[in-house]
Design a protein around this motif. Structure first.
Motif, PDB file in Angstrom:
ATOM      1  N   GLY A  62      14.887   0.793  -1.807  1.00 14.54           N
ATOM      2  CA  GLY A  62      14.268   1.592  -2.821  1.00 14.54           C
ATOM      3  C   GLY A  62      13.059   1.370  -3.554  1.00 14.54           C
ATOM      4  N   LYS A  63      12.735   0.368  -3.353  1.00 12.27           N
ATOM      5  CA  LYS A  63      11.849  -0.462  -4.179  1.00 12.27           C
ATOM      6  C   LYS A  63      10.368  -0.867  -3.643  1.00 12.27           C
ATOM      7  N   LEU A  64      10.340  -1.256  -2.511  1.00 14.01           N
ATOM      8  CA  LEU A  64       9.488  -1.655  -1.777  1.00 14.01           C
ATOM      9  C   LEU A  64       9.309  -0.601  -0.627  1.00 14.01           C
ATOM     10  N   GLU A  65       7.794  -0.541  -0.700  1.00 16.53           N
ATOM     11  CA  GLU A  65       7.666  -0.116   0.583  1.00 16.53           C
ATOM     12  C   GLU A  65       6.113  -1.079   1.357  1.00 16.53           C
ATOM     13  N   HIS A  66       5.866  -0.767   2.708  1.00 20.63           N
ATOM     14  CA  HIS A  66       5.328  -1.050   2.887  1.00 20.63           C
ATOM     15  C   HIS A  66       4.575  -0.508   3.990  1.00 20.63           C
ATOM     16  N   GLU A  67       3.238  -1.489   3.644  1.00 24.07           N
ATOM     17  CA  GLU A  67       1.649  -0.634   4.746  1.00 24.07           C
ATOM     18  C   GLU A  67       0.964  -1.714   5.178  1.00 24.07           C
ATOM     19  N   HIS A  68       0.407  -1.240   5.922  1.00 27.14           N
ATOM     20  CA  HIS A  68      -0.575  -2.253   7.016  1.00 27.14           C
ATOM     21  C   HIS A  68      -1.958  -1.705   6.605  1.00 27.14           C
ATOM     22  N   VAL A  69      -2.703  -2.746   6.006  1.00 27.50           N
ATOM     23  CA  VAL A  69      -4.153  -2.420   6.294  1.00 27.50           C
ATOM     24  C   VAL A  69      -5.159  -4.241   6.086  1.00 27.50           C
ATOM     25  N   ASP A  70      -5.873  -3.492   7.388  1.00 27.49           N
ATOM     26  CA  ASP A  70      -6.913  -5.708   7.020  1.00 27.49           C
ATOM     27  C   ASP A  70      -8.058  -5.048   6.379  1.00 27.49           C
ATOM     28  N   ILE A  71      -8.692  -5.630   5.747  1.00 26.98           N
ATOM     29  CA  ILE A  71      -8.828  -5.292   3.828  1.00 26.98           C
ATOM     30  C   ILE A  71     -10.597  -5.318   4.475  1.00 26.98           C
ATOM     31  N   ASP A  72     -10.376  -6.442   6.180  1.00 26.40           N
ATOM     32  CA  ASP A  72     -11.936  -6.483   6.755  1.00 26.40           C
ATOM     33  C   ASP A  72     -12.298  -5.285   7.082  1.00 26.40           C
ATOM     34  N   ASP A  73     -11.655  -4.575   8.250  1.00 26.17           N
ATOM     35  CA  ASP A  73     -11.451  -3.624   8.607  1.00 26.17           C
ATOM     36  C   ASP A  73     -11.452  -1.988   7.843  1.00 26.17           C
ATOM     37  N   LEU A  74     -13.065  -1.568   7.211  1.00 23.89           N
ATOM     38  CA  LEU A  74     -12.903  -0.497   6.474  1.00 23.89           C
ATOM     39  C   LEU A  74     -12.176   0.585   6.992  1.00 23.89           C
ATOM     40  N   ALA A  87     -15.028 -11.607  -1.052  1.00 27.72           N
ATOM     41  CA  ALA A  87     -16.065 -10.515  -2.080  1.00 27.72           C
ATOM     42  C   ALA A  87     -15.853  -9.408  -1.543  1.00 27.72           C
ATOM     43  N   LEU A  88     -16.667  -8.540  -0.361  1.00 29.56           N
ATOM     44  CA  LEU A  88     -17.073  -7.696  -0.062  1.00 29.56           C
ATOM     45  C   LEU A  88     -15.612  -6.760   0.179  1.00 29.56           C
ATOM     46  N   ALA A  89     -15.227  -7.388   1.259  1.00 32.58           N
ATOM     47  CA  ALA A  89     -14.108  -6.445   1.221  1.00 32.58           C
ATOM     48  C   ALA A  89     -12.948  -5.490  -0.074  1.00 32.58           C
ATOM     49  N   PRO A  90     -12.256  -7.046  -1.033  1.00 30.21           N
ATOM     50  CA  PRO A  90     -11.691  -6.922  -1.903  1.00 30.21           C
ATOM     51  C   PRO A  90     -12.476  -5.777  -2.268  1.00 30.21           C
ATOM     52  N   MET A  91     -13.664  -6.034  -3.056  1.00 31.56           N
ATOM     53  CA  MET A  91     -14.360  -4.672  -3.864  1.00 31.56           C
ATOM     54  C   MET A  91     -13.934  -3.799  -3.104  1.00 31.56           C
ATOM     55  N   ARG A  92     -13.842  -3.178  -1.848  1.00 34.26           N
ATOM     56  CA  ARG A  92     -14.173  -2.375  -1.286  1.00 34.26           C
ATOM     57  C   ARG A  92     -13.171  -1.186  -1.477  1.00 34.26           C
ATOM     58  N   VAL A  93     -11.746  -2.537  -1.571  1.00 39.06           N
ATOM     59  CA  VAL A  93     -10.064  -1.820  -1.753  1.00 39.06           C
ATOM     60  C   VAL A  93     -10.724  -1.217  -2.815  1.00 39.06           C
ATOM     61  N   VAL A  94     -11.169  -2.202  -4.030  1.00 43.54           N
ATOM     62  CA  VAL A  94     -10.891  -1.712  -5.610  1.00 43.54           C
ATOM     63  C   VAL A  94     -12.031  -0.370  -5.818  1.00 43.54           C
ATOM     64  N   GLU A  95     -12.829  -0.460  -5.127  1.00 43.67           N
ATOM     65  CA  GLU A  95     -14.159   1.040  -4.816  1.00 43.67           C
ATOM     66  C   GLU A  95     -13.343   2.815  -4.426  1.00 43.67           C
ATOM     67  N   LEU A  96     -12.353   1.930  -3.402  1.00 42.92           N
ATOM     68  CA  LEU A  96     -11.766   3.514  -3.047  1.00 42.92           C
ATOM     69  C   LEU A  96     -10.354   3.978  -4.461  1.00 42.92           C
ATOM     70  N   SER A 144       0.373  -5.672   4.509  1.00 37.40           N
ATOM     71  CA  SER A 144       0.094  -6.411   5.406  1.00 37.40           C
ATOM     72  C   SER A 144      -0.691  -6.368   6.201  1.00 37.40           C
ATOM     73  N   ARG A 145      -1.526  -7.472   7.161  1.00 41.09           N
ATOM     74  CA  ARG A 145      -2.337  -6.732   8.469  1.00 41.09           C
ATOM     75  C   ARG A 145      -1.588  -7.131   9.599  1.00 41.09           C
ATOM     76  N   GLY A 146      -0.158  -7.272  10.163  1.00 38.21           N
ATOM     77  CA  GLY A 146       0.608  -7.726  10.785  1.00 38.21           C
ATOM     78  C   GLY A 146       1.735  -7.317  10.615  1.00 38.21           C
ATOM     79  N   LYS A 147       3.026  -7.700  11.395  1.00 33.23           N
ATOM     80  CA  LYS A 147       4.283  -7.749  11.413  1.00 33.23           C
ATOM     81  C   LYS A 147       4.112  -9.108   9.441  1.00 33.23           C
ATOM     82  N   ALA A 148       5.190  -8.559   9.406  1.00 36.55           N
ATOM     83  CA  ALA A 148       5.476  -9.365   7.372  1.00 36.55           C
ATOM     84  C   ALA A 148       6.848  -9.924   7.758  1.00 36.55           C
ATOM     85  N   SER A 149       7.614 -10.736   8.596  1.00 37.40           N
ATOM     86  CA  SER A 149       9.272 -11.138   7.816  1.00 37.40           C
ATOM     87  C   SER A 149       9.000 -11.170   6.920  1.00 37.40           C
TER      88      SER A 149
END
Ligand code: NAP
Length: 230
Positions: A51-63, A111-120, A35-40
């Motif tokens: 034990g199954k879920l890890e929660h990470e943070h990312v704003d895909i607009d922010d490379l 469009a741009l941001a999701p594909m940057r995630v795919v590229e990386l 999520s990019r912020g808190k996510a209840s």
């Protein structure tokens, strides 16, 4: 004993992304959900699936935050990468009356941001049976264009083109590469006017992802696995 499969779901704070995370957890997968912020919703999901879920943070607009996530997950092997994050603005407007910033926001986030995630991240997806998926839309199909939410639709068409270009740049890659159309679903974005409940869509979407493991190639598919015109 077979190792648990791992899915990285990007944009999972609510709506379809949260439901994707839940569905993979329910099917016994290990899920890294962002999520990019808190996510209840993700906090509650983690409590329900210890034990199954890890929660990470990312704003895909922010490379920079995408690169930081990539560095944190550098050693992780993925069976599925699913980039779900997206926005919709100015839904009823046209090129002449839209606020330019709203259109550009959609082109970046959808469009741009999701594909940057795919590229990386694509190299971390299993080279034999891995699936790379982005959340597209039925209305991103140029072949079926009907003018509905045309600015948003064009950002999803751009996403599809970037995905197709990514695939063309990786000839011989054995991963499945999917642009997935989930149907019109009741979420904050889909609104209460939508025809489907989340539970009508996401289990089928996950069925499609699982069914495409080990089937190399680029496909634009709906939640039933039917191929859509680009
Ligand atoms: N609902 C439908 O009928 C429908 C149909 C076709 C396609 N889709 C697509 O399905 C995806 C999910 O839609 P939804 O209906 O679940 O919408 P939603 O309820 O509005 O949820 C959008 C999700 O994307 C995340 N997101 C937006 N911008 C982001 C960013 N810059 N970085 C990281 N995460 C970001 C949101 O996070 P925050 O909580 O931080 O805002 C939220 O988790 C989108 O790509 C959408 O275009 C939806």
């Amino acid at each position: 004993m077979t190792a648990r499969k791992t899915a990285l779901i990007v944009g999972a704070s609510r709506g379809l992304g949260l439901a994707l995370a839940e569905e993979f957890c329910t099917r016994g997968w290990e899920v890294i959900a962002t999520s990019r912020g808190k996510a209840s919703g993700l906090d509650e999901l983690r409590a329900r699936h210890p034990g199954k879920l890890e929660h990470e943070h990312v704003d895909i607009d922010d490379l920079d935050t995408v690169r930081a996530l990539h560095a944190r997950l550098d050693k992780r092997k993925l069976d599925v990468l699913f980039v779900n994050a997206g926005i919709a603005k100015a839904n009823e407007l046209t090129p002449i009356d839209v606020d330019e910033a709203d259109f550009l926001d959609m082109m970046r986030t959808n469009a741009l941001a999701p594909m940057r995630v795919v590229e990386l991240f694509h190299d971390q997806v299993d080279a034999g049976k891995g699936v790379i998926a982005v959340m597209s839309s039925e209305i991103g199909s140029i072949g079926n264009a009907n003018g509905f939410w045309e600015l948003y639709s064009s950002s999803k068409a751009a996403l599809n083109m970037l995905l197709a270009s990514f695939h063309a740049r990786h000839p011989g890659d054995r991963r499945a590469v999917l642009a997935v159309a989930p149907g019109w679903v009741r979420t904050d974005m889909g609104t209460q006017d939508a025809t489907l409940d989340i539970s009508d869509s996401i289990p089928l979407v996950v069925d499609v992802v699982e069914a495409n493991a080990g089937k190399p190639g680029l496909r634009f598919v709906d939640r039933h696995g039917a191929v859509l015109p680009w």
